[in-house]
Design a protein around this motif. Structure first.
Motif, mmCIF file in Angstrom:
data_model
loop_
_atom_site.group_PDB
_atom_site.id
_atom_site.type_symbol
_atom_site.label_atom_id
_atom_site.label_comp_id
_atom_site.label_asym_id
_atom_site.label_seq_id
_atom_site.Cartn_x
_atom_site.Cartn_y
_atom_site.Cartn_z
ATOM 1 N N HIS A 128 0.156 0.604 11.997
ATOM 2 C CA HIS A 128 -0.800 -0.006 11.066
ATOM 3 C C HIS A 128 -1.071 0.927 9.879
ATOM 4 O O HIS A 128 -1.174 0.480 8.726
ATOM 5 C CB HIS A 128 -2.099 -0.338 11.794
ATOM 6 C CG HIS A 128 -2.021 -1.568 12.647
ATOM 7 N ND1 HIS A 128 -1.844 -2.829 12.118
ATOM 8 C CD2 HIS A 128 -2.086 -1.725 14.001
ATOM 9 C CE1 HIS A 128 -1.814 -3.720 13.105
ATOM 10 N NE2 HIS A 128 -1.949 -3.078 14.258
ATOM 11 N N ALA A 129 -1.205 2.222 10.153
ATOM 12 C CA ALA A 129 -1.408 3.183 9.069
ATOM 13 C C ALA A 129 -0.196 3.236 8.151
ATOM 14 O O ALA A 129 -0.322 3.332 6.922
ATOM 15 C CB ALA A 129 -1.699 4.570 9.638
ATOM 16 N N ARG A 130 0.977 3.161 8.733
ATOM 17 C CA ARG A 130 2.225 3.192 7.959
ATOM 18 C C ARG A 130 2.344 1.956 7.061
ATOM 19 O O ARG A 130 2.743 2.047 5.898
ATOM 20 C CB ARG A 130 3.402 3.268 8.923
ATOM 21 C CG ARG A 130 4.767 3.454 8.264
ATOM 22 C CD ARG A 130 5.818 3.592 9.361
ATOM 23 N NE ARG A 130 7.171 3.618 8.834
ATOM 24 C CZ ARG A 130 7.803 4.717 8.433
ATOM 25 N NH1 ARG A 130 7.184 5.884 8.492
ATOM 26 N NH2 ARG A 130 9.045 4.666 7.990
ATOM 27 N N SER A 131 1.961 0.808 7.607
ATOM 28 C CA SER A 131 1.994 -0.415 6.815
ATOM 29 C C SER A 131 0.988 -0.351 5.673
ATOM 30 O O SER A 131 1.291 -0.732 4.528
ATOM 31 C CB SER A 131 1.702 -1.619 7.716
ATOM 32 O OG SER A 131 1.675 -2.818 6.977
ATOM 33 N N ALA A 132 -0.233 0.153 5.964
ATOM 34 C CA ALA A 132 -1.262 0.267 4.927
ATOM 35 C C ALA A 132 -0.868 1.273 3.853
ATOM 36 O O ALA A 132 -1.246 1.118 2.677
ATOM 37 C CB ALA A 132 -2.591 0.672 5.568
ATOM 38 N N PHE A 133 -0.098 2.301 4.233
ATOM 39 C CA PHE A 133 0.302 3.333 3.276
ATOM 40 C C PHE A 133 1.103 2.742 2.109
ATOM 41 O O PHE A 133 0.981 3.205 0.970
ATOM 42 C CB PHE A 133 1.120 4.418 3.978
ATOM 43 C CG PHE A 133 1.630 5.488 3.061
ATOM 44 C CD1 PHE A 133 0.779 6.458 2.554
ATOM 45 C CD2 PHE A 133 2.977 5.523 2.687
ATOM 46 C CE1 PHE A 133 1.247 7.447 1.695
ATOM 47 C CE2 PHE A 133 3.449 6.502 1.837
ATOM 48 C CZ PHE A 133 2.580 7.469 1.341
ATOM 49 N N ARG A 134 1.898 1.739 2.377
ATOM 50 C CA ARG A 134 2.742 1.164 1.324
ATOM 51 C C ARG A 134 1.912 0.663 0.151
ATOM 52 O O ARG A 134 2.319 0.775 -1.011
ATOM 53 C CB ARG A 134 3.593 0.029 1.896
ATOM 54 C CG ARG A 134 4.547 0.460 3.000
ATOM 55 C CD ARG A 134 5.475 -0.676 3.438
ATOM 56 N NE ARG A 134 6.251 -0.295 4.609
ATOM 57 C CZ ARG A 134 5.982 -0.667 5.842
ATOM 58 N NH1 ARG A 134 4.955 -1.487 6.082
ATOM 59 N NH2 ARG A 134 6.744 -0.266 6.851
ATOM 60 N N THR A 135 0.739 0.128 0.455
ATOM 61 C CA THR A 135 -0.141 -0.374 -0.597
ATOM 62 C C THR A 135 -1.123 0.687 -1.065
ATOM 63 O O THR A 135 -1.314 0.891 -2.258
ATOM 64 C CB THR A 135 -0.924 -1.605 -0.089
ATOM 65 O OG1 THR A 135 -0.004 -2.607 0.320
ATOM 66 C CG2 THR A 135 -1.824 -2.157 -1.176
ATOM 67 N N TRP A 136 -1.740 1.375 -0.099
ATOM 68 C CA TRP A 136 -2.785 2.343 -0.448
ATOM 69 C C TRP A 136 -2.236 3.473 -1.319
ATOM 70 O O TRP A 136 -2.913 3.937 -2.245
ATOM 71 C CB TRP A 136 -3.401 2.918 0.824
ATOM 72 C CG TRP A 136 -4.544 3.859 0.591
ATOM 73 C CD1 TRP A 136 -4.543 5.204 0.761
ATOM 74 C CD2 TRP A 136 -5.866 3.521 0.146
ATOM 75 N NE1 TRP A 136 -5.760 5.739 0.449
ATOM 76 C CE2 TRP A 136 -6.599 4.723 0.076
ATOM 77 C CE3 TRP A 136 -6.493 2.325 -0.187
ATOM 78 C CZ2 TRP A 136 -7.937 4.756 -0.322
ATOM 79 C CZ3 TRP A 136 -7.826 2.353 -0.584
ATOM 80 C CH2 TRP A 136 -8.533 3.561 -0.651
ATOM 81 N N SER A 137 -1.026 3.909 -1.060
ATOM 82 C CA SER A 137 -0.447 5.018 -1.819
ATOM 83 C C SER A 137 -0.227 4.643 -3.290
ATOM 84 O O SER A 137 -0.107 5.527 -4.137
ATOM 85 C CB SER A 137 0.886 5.453 -1.193
ATOM 86 O OG SER A 137 1.816 4.379 -1.195
ATOM 87 N N LYS A 138 -0.182 3.350 -3.562
ATOM 88 C CA LYS A 138 0.016 2.889 -4.945
ATOM 89 C C LYS A 138 -1.284 2.440 -5.592
ATOM 90 O O LYS A 138 -1.291 2.032 -6.766
ATOM 91 C CB LYS A 138 1.034 1.738 -4.958
ATOM 92 C CG LYS A 138 2.436 2.144 -4.510
ATOM 93 C CD LYS A 138 3.398 0.964 -4.507
ATOM 94 C CE LYS A 138 4.826 1.406 -4.175
ATOM 95 N NZ LYS A 138 4.922 2.030 -2.843
ATOM 96 N N THR A 139 -2.371 2.508 -4.855
ATOM 97 C CA THR A 139 -3.677 2.139 -5.399
ATOM 98 C C THR A 139 -4.104 3.155 -6.448
ATOM 99 O O THR A 139 -3.894 4.364 -6.285
ATOM 100 C CB THR A 139 -4.724 2.089 -4.264
ATOM 101 O OG1 THR A 139 -4.286 1.168 -3.265
ATOM 102 C CG2 THR A 139 -6.082 1.646 -4.784
#
Length: 523
Positions: A91-102
């Motif tokens: 779940h953290a890995r999936s969220a990273f894809r978006t959060w890292s580009k926020t």
């Protein structure tokens, strides 16, 4: 609670409602008093993908957690199994894809919202931190305030951070570009549960990483409450996940996962060594390890020269020794005093501690667990066997599990302790100090550095040249002169020798949670 919490199972949601409403000591005490002494009706869930949930693995076992001040069973928590840990990492890995580009401004907004909500519910967190860890309510409030500052500080830091650009002989313009490193394991200890957990979470998400955090199984309540608060704050699901459990099962699975890009750990040196061994083959992993300490306090004669300086020296040394029952990795548990003022200091220090820090006077809490109580008790038994002098304190009584007695240890001051004694060398991590005389500045430095640890030190003197001269020779990552526990969140935090590797704080936290590449553009 908002509508999104309808996803939570009713019993978990009802428990969250009940605990969240206990924002005073009286309310919390009323809530926990009816609990049967041999069972725990509260089972804390994990916080994964924005939801409170119990692990799904049928092999999940549960760990009992006890209230330090009474010895009563307080709640149980899951020992999260590796497959459930891996699910949280996914779940953290999936969220990273978006959060890292926020954008930084968006991340800043989220951190400010968390900081504001913590401020709004300051007393709730302080009450449960005091109950769960054993610390005084006053001390808990200080640590909640520092947790609030962690989110507030990094919410603004990321809006103003700088990078470097250079011209290479007129041939190329080079500049440093940083990007979030990935998913981090954030593992925090039991002594300052909320403060040290947020010290890791705030910079991690501020710099665009996501996290799976694991608090100590001894003190998981504030992490549980933080999960509820993060959901209320609207932090996107999966950006922060919190799994509960012990180090051997839950922590080990988290650290070893090949999907984890970095580990920020605060705790014992033995565990830090185990983490390095477990990740030695994963060279890419970022490691920040803040480990044990056996910190010296050096008191020179000039610090006792008049009433004002003497009062300050005694107060500072006592605070550094006994705040939070000595359960702070930065505590000064080895006190060295210039021989000409040794006896006057010991007498005055003992009187001050007896008056200020005795159990029952509101400035000392209980130690965190029965296991830790017995560890400290073992060292005090050793002091008796080695014929150390107890200027204050004594060996506490033997306690057993389910005795419904609190884990109270009086502040203990020992003199006549041999330099080679384990009392001088081991991190006791409790309300126990040794006091030893020295004759020269060189001897004071040698004694201060005669330790495998190098986390912190306190230097008490009015001599300005000595402040610099001695301070620069002490082998410690943090040296306080005529003060203690002063923090500016941009300064590097970490230790030397066996007290850890890496630094955190401001740009040093940025180094932990980002990767840097250098771009070369033709001129």
């Amino acid at each position: 609670m908002d509508h999104s919490e309808e996803r939570w199972p009713k019993d978990i949601r009802d428990c969250a409602n009940a605990i969240w409403s206990c924002d005073t000591i009286d309310k919390a005490t009323t809530f926990i008093q009816p609990m049967p002494s041999q069972s725990a009706p509260i089972a804390l869930p994990n916080y994964v993908a924005g939801e409170l949930r119990l692990p799904s693995s049928p092999s999940t076992t549960y760990i009992d957690s006890f209230e330090p001040k009474t010895g009563r069973l307080l709640y149980s928590l899951p020992c999260t199994q590796p497959n459930d840990v891996e699910e949280a990492i996914q779940h953290a890995r999936s969220a990273f894809r978006t959060w890292s580009k926020t954008s930084r401004s968006e991340r800043s907004r989220h951190l400010r919202r968390v900081s504001d909500l913590l401020q709004e519910h300051r007393e709730l967190f302080a009450v449960w931190e005091s109950i769960d860890q054993g610390k005084t309510l006053e001390r808990a409030r200080i640590e909640v305030d520092r947790a609030i500052s962690n989110f507030s500080y990094f919410s603004t830091y990321i809006l103003h951070e700088q990078t470097a650009a250079r011209m290479a002989d007129g041939v190329a313009l080079t500049y440093e570009h940083r990007s979030p490193a990935g998913v981090f394991a954030l593992i925090s200890p039991w002594n300052m549960p909320l403060y040290l957990l947020t010290w890791k979470i705030a910079p991690c998400i501020a710099f665009g990483c996501t996290a799976v955090a694991k608090p100590s199984e001894i003190t998981s309540m504030s992490a549980y409450l933080l999960g509820i608060l993060l959901q209320k704050a609207g932090l996107p699901p999966g950006v922060v996940n919190i799994v509960l459990g012990d180090g051997a099962t839950t922590g080990a699975a988290l650290v070893a996962s090949p999907l984890i890009e970095g580990v920020s750990f605060t705790g014992g040196t033995a565990t830090g060594i185990a983490i390095r061994r477990a990740t030695a083959h994963q060279i890419r992993k970022h490691l920040s390890l803040e480990l044990g300490g056996k910190n010296p306090t050096l008191i020179f004669a000039d610090a006792m020269a008049d009433a004002s300086t003497r009062k300050h020296a005694i107060r500072t040394a006592a605070s550094a020794a006994f705040e939070n029952q000595g359960e702070i990795c930065l505590c000064g548990s080895r006190i060295y005093v210039e021989r000409s003022v040794y006896e006057p200091f010991v007498d005055a220090f003992t009187l001050y501690v007896r008056d200020k820090y005795s159990v029952g006077k509101g400035s000392m809490g209980a130690v965190a667990s029965l296991q830790h109580y017995n560890k400290i008790r073992g060292y005090l038994q050793l002091a008796v066997e080695e014929n150390a002098t107890f200027r204050l304190g004594a060996v506490p009584p033997m306690l057993r599990e389910n005795s419904n007695q609190g884990y109270w240890i009086e502040p203990t001051i020992l003199t006549d302790v041999a330099p080679a004694s384990a009392l001088q060398k081991d991190e006791i991590f409790g309300p126990v100090v040794t006091i030893t005389p020295f004759d020269t500045e060189e001897e004071a430095i040698r004694l201060a550095n005669a330790s495998e640890y190098g986390l912190a030190a306190v230097l008490l003197t009015t001599d300005g040249a000595r402040m610099r001269r001695v301070g620069e020779q002490i082998e410690a990552g943090l040296v306080w002169v005529n003060c203690w526990l002063v923090r500016e969140l941009g300064t590097p935090f970490g230790g030397m020798k066996n007290s850890g590797t890496g630094r955190e704080g401001g740009e040093y936290s940025r180094d932990v949670f980002t990767v840097v590449r250098t771009l070369h553009l033709p001129a």
